[in-house]
Design a protein around this motif. Sequence first.
Motif, PDB file in Angstrom:
ATOM      1  N   VAL A  18       0.846  -1.200   0.000  1.00 42.29           N
ATOM      2  CA  VAL A  18       0.000   0.000   0.000  1.00 42.29           C
ATOM      3  C   VAL A  18       0.876   1.243   0.000  1.00 42.29           C
ATOM      4  O   VAL A  18       1.995   1.233   0.519  1.00 42.29           O
ATOM      5  CB  VAL A  18      -0.957   0.027   1.217  1.00 42.29           C
ATOM      6  N   ASP A  19       0.350   2.305  -0.602  1.00 47.96           N
ATOM      7  CA  ASP A  19       1.068   3.579  -0.699  1.00 47.96           C
ATOM      8  C   ASP A  19       0.788   4.389   0.558  1.00 47.96           C
ATOM      9  O   ASP A  19      -0.157   5.174   0.622  1.00 47.96           O
ATOM     10  CB  ASP A  19       0.600   4.325  -1.955  1.00 47.96           C
ATOM     11  N   GLU A  20       1.611   4.170   1.577  1.00 45.81           N
ATOM     12  CA  GLU A  20       1.377   4.818   2.874  1.00 45.81           C
ATOM     13  C   GLU A  20       1.414   6.341   2.792  1.00 45.81           C
ATOM     14  O   GLU A  20       0.513   7.007   3.320  1.00 45.81           O
ATOM     15  CB  GLU A  20       2.382   4.303   3.899  1.00 45.81           C
ATOM     16  N   ARG A  99      -4.785   4.153   8.210  1.00 44.56           N
ATOM     17  CA  ARG A  99      -5.478   2.890   7.939  1.00 44.56           C
ATOM     18  C   ARG A  99      -6.234   2.940   6.611  1.00 44.56           C
ATOM     19  O   ARG A  99      -6.824   1.948   6.201  1.00 44.56           O
ATOM     20  CB  ARG A  99      -6.469   2.578   9.060  1.00 44.56           C
ATOM     21  N   ARG A 100      -6.235   4.096   5.977  1.00 46.93           N
ATOM     22  CA  ARG A 100      -6.934   4.258   4.691  1.00 46.93           C
ATOM     23  C   ARG A 100      -5.901   4.483   3.592  1.00 46.93           C
ATOM     24  O   ARG A 100      -5.791   5.581   3.029  1.00 46.93           O
ATOM     25  CB  ARG A 100      -7.926   5.422   4.779  1.00 46.93           C
ATOM     26  N   LEU A 101      -5.168   3.446   3.300  1.00 46.89           N
ATOM     27  CA  LEU A 101      -4.047   3.558   2.360  1.00 46.89           C
ATOM     28  C   LEU A 101      -4.372   2.839   1.057  1.00 46.89           C
ATOM     29  O   LEU A 101      -4.809   1.688   1.071  1.00 46.89           O
ATOM     30  CB  LEU A 101      -2.792   2.949   2.992  1.00 46.89           C
ATOM     31  N   PRO A 102      -4.158   3.507  -0.074  1.00 46.23           N
ATOM     32  CA  PRO A 102      -4.466   2.861  -1.361  1.00 46.23           C
ATOM     33  C   PRO A 102      -3.449   1.786  -1.716  1.00 46.23           C
ATOM     34  O   PRO A 102      -2.245   1.959  -1.479  1.00 46.23           O
ATOM     35  CB  PRO A 102      -4.404   4.032  -2.354  1.00 46.23           C
ATOM     36  N   PRO A 103      -3.892   0.682  -2.290  1.00 52.55           N
ATOM     37  CA  PRO A 103      -2.938  -0.354  -2.714  1.00 52.55           C
ATOM     38  C   PRO A 103      -2.204   0.091  -3.970  1.00 52.55           C
ATOM     39  O   PRO A 103      -2.714   0.891  -4.763  1.00 52.55           O
ATOM     40  CB  PRO A 103      -3.839  -1.552  -3.004  1.00 52.55           C
ATOM     41  N   GLU A 133      -8.036  -3.092   9.494  1.00 57.21           N
ATOM     42  CA  GLU A 133      -8.728  -2.027   8.755  1.00 57.21           C
ATOM     43  C   GLU A 133      -8.019  -1.667   7.465  1.00 57.21           C
ATOM     44  O   GLU A 133      -8.661  -1.442   6.433  1.00 57.21           O
ATOM     45  CB  GLU A 133      -8.880  -0.806   9.659  1.00 57.21           C
ATOM     46  N   LEU A 134      -6.688  -1.580   7.481  1.00 56.72           N
ATOM     47  CA  LEU A 134      -6.007  -1.193   6.242  1.00 56.72           C
ATOM     48  C   LEU A 134      -6.066  -2.304   5.209  1.00 56.72           C
ATOM     49  O   LEU A 134      -6.162  -2.045   4.004  1.00 56.72           O
ATOM     50  CB  LEU A 134      -4.577  -0.731   6.534  1.00 56.72           C
ATOM     51  N   ASN A 135      -6.030  -3.570   5.659  1.00 55.37           N
ATOM     52  CA  ASN A 135      -6.188  -4.672   4.710  1.00 55.37           C
ATOM     53  C   ASN A 135      -7.566  -4.649   4.069  1.00 55.37           C
ATOM     54  O   ASN A 135      -7.724  -4.874   2.859  1.00 55.37           O
ATOM     55  CB  ASN A 135      -5.977  -6.015   5.410  1.00 55.37           C
ATOM     56  N   ALA A 136      -8.606  -4.382   4.879  1.00 52.91           N
ATOM     57  CA  ALA A 136      -9.962  -4.315   4.341  1.00 52.91           C
ATOM     58  C   ALA A 136     -10.109  -3.144   3.376  1.00 52.91           C
ATOM     59  O   ALA A 136     -10.725  -3.277   2.307  1.00 52.91           O
ATOM     60  CB  ALA A 136     -10.969  -4.189   5.481  1.00 52.91           C
ATOM     61  N   HIS A 137      -9.543  -1.999   3.733  1.00 53.24           N
ATOM     62  CA  HIS A 137      -9.663  -0.813   2.877  1.00 53.24           C
ATOM     63  C   HIS A 137      -8.955  -1.020   1.542  1.00 53.24           C
ATOM     64  O   HIS A 137      -9.478  -0.643   0.488  1.00 53.24           O
ATOM     65  CB  HIS A 137      -9.071   0.404   3.589  1.00 53.24           C
ATOM     66  N   ALA A 138      -7.775  -1.634   1.587  1.00 51.11           N
ATOM     67  CA  ALA A 138      -6.983  -1.805   0.365  1.00 51.11           C
ATOM     68  C   ALA A 138      -7.380  -3.047  -0.423  1.00 51.11           C
ATOM     69  O   ALA A 138      -6.913  -3.239  -1.549  1.00 51.11           O
ATOM     70  CB  ALA A 138      -5.496  -1.872   0.721  1.00 51.11           C
ATOM     71  N   GLY A 139      -8.233  -3.899   0.162  1.00 52.40           N
ATOM     72  CA  GLY A 139      -8.645  -5.108  -0.543  1.00 52.40           C
ATOM     73  C   GLY A 139      -7.559  -6.160  -0.628  1.00 52.40           C
ATOM     74  O   GLY A 139      -7.525  -6.951  -1.576  1.00 52.40           O
ATOM     75  N   LEU A 140      -6.659  -6.188   0.364  1.00 47.99           N
ATOM     76  CA  LEU A 140      -5.589  -7.178   0.363  1.00 47.99           C
ATOM     77  C   LEU A 140      -6.136  -8.533   0.796  1.00 47.99           C
ATOM     78  O   LEU A 140      -7.023  -8.616   1.632  1.00 47.99           O
ATOM     79  CB  LEU A 140      -4.469  -6.745   1.308  1.00 47.99           C
ATOM     80  N   ARG A 141      -5.571  -9.586   0.232  1.00 42.96           N
ATOM     81  CA  ARG A 141      -6.029 -10.940   0.527  1.00 42.96           C
ATOM     82  C   ARG A 141      -4.860 -11.780   1.024  1.00 42.96           C
ATOM     83  O   ARG A 141      -3.844 -11.911   0.340  1.00 42.96           O
ATOM     84  CB  ARG A 141      -6.656 -11.573  -0.724  1.00 42.96           C
ATOM     85  N   TRP A 142      -5.023 -12.329   2.217  1.00 44.36           N
ATOM     86  CA  TRP A 142      -3.973 -13.112   2.839  1.00 44.36           C
ATOM     87  C   TRP A 142      -4.476 -14.491   3.218  1.00 44.36           C
ATOM     88  O   TRP A 142      -5.662 -14.720   3.341  1.00 44.36           O
ATOM     89  CB  TRP A 142      -3.529 -12.439   4.150  1.00 44.36           C
ATOM     90  N   HIS A 143      -3.534 -15.366   3.495  1.00 44.35           N
ATOM     91  CA  HIS A 143      -3.849 -16.586   4.224  1.00 44.35           C
ATOM     92  C   HIS A 143      -3.655 -16.341   5.718  1.00 44.35           C
ATOM     93  O   HIS A 143      -4.280 -16.994   6.545  1.00 44.35           O
ATOM     94  CB  HIS A 143      -2.970 -17.740   3.743  1.00 44.35           C
ATOM     95  N   GLN A 144      -2.772 -15.397   6.043  1.00 46.78           N
ATOM     96  CA  GLN A 144      -2.537 -15.031   7.443  1.00 46.78           C
ATOM     97  C   GLN A 144      -1.929 -13.628   7.478  1.00 46.78           C
ATOM     98  O   GLN A 144      -1.058 -13.315   6.670  1.00 46.78           O
ATOM     99  CB  GLN A 144      -1.563 -16.010   8.098  1.00 46.78           C
TER     100      GLN A 144
END
Length: 229
Positions: A18-20, A99-103, A133-144
């Motif tokens: 993400v572009d902090e 927490r509102r960072l664009p990917p 929150e930042l993962n949800a905002h940026a739409g990141l997908r993890w296994h962990q």
Amino acid sequence: MSEPEIDAVVFDVLGTLVDEPAGIRAGIRELDPSLDQRGVARLLSLWQQHIAVEQRRMLDGARPYRASQVLDREAAQLVAEAAGVDDPTAVAALALSGRRLPPWPDAEQGLARLAERFPLIGLSNASRTALLELNAHAGLRWHQALSAEDVQSCKPDPAVYQLAVTVAGRPPERLLMVAAHAWDLRGAQGLGLRTAYVARPVGDPPAPSDRFHLHAADLVDLAEQIEQT
């Protein structure tokens, strides 16, 4: 690098996926819309310097550990004071901009391609709450997704990288650490992880003495390099 050498891929989040700075700049503009580009840049630098100094103080034992949202709130307060803003609501809103960072444009595709072959682990200095929150905002997908908060420290403390090793259940040399920050990769190397540098305009480029296993223009390029081995 042949496929059997990697059992999981570990990613830095802030700056790498993400572009902090972009997210914090947006928060600063909301705080004071009258600021010009130079003024925003000055306040962004103030924020970044505070975070860097306080994380170093925690690592040096000069300050007890504090989660990232505490440091963000302190940075927001400093920025608001420098901008002449004393509205507590505005300061609180600014503190949440971290927490509102664009990917980055390649993040989604790169993660998806790598996830077809490897478990993906996010490893961040962001707190558990901030990381969610930042993962949800940026739409990141993890296994962990793992936070340095779990060991009450921050990268490049070896204990943070050990989190990923423990969760993966594999030797460090079977994990690939991906980051846009050379200091982060050096920390991972110290624990024995393999390393991949991904170039970002806001990252920390390698020094001539650095010897990372892979260098990639972005995450799609990284996925392609691994797929070709």
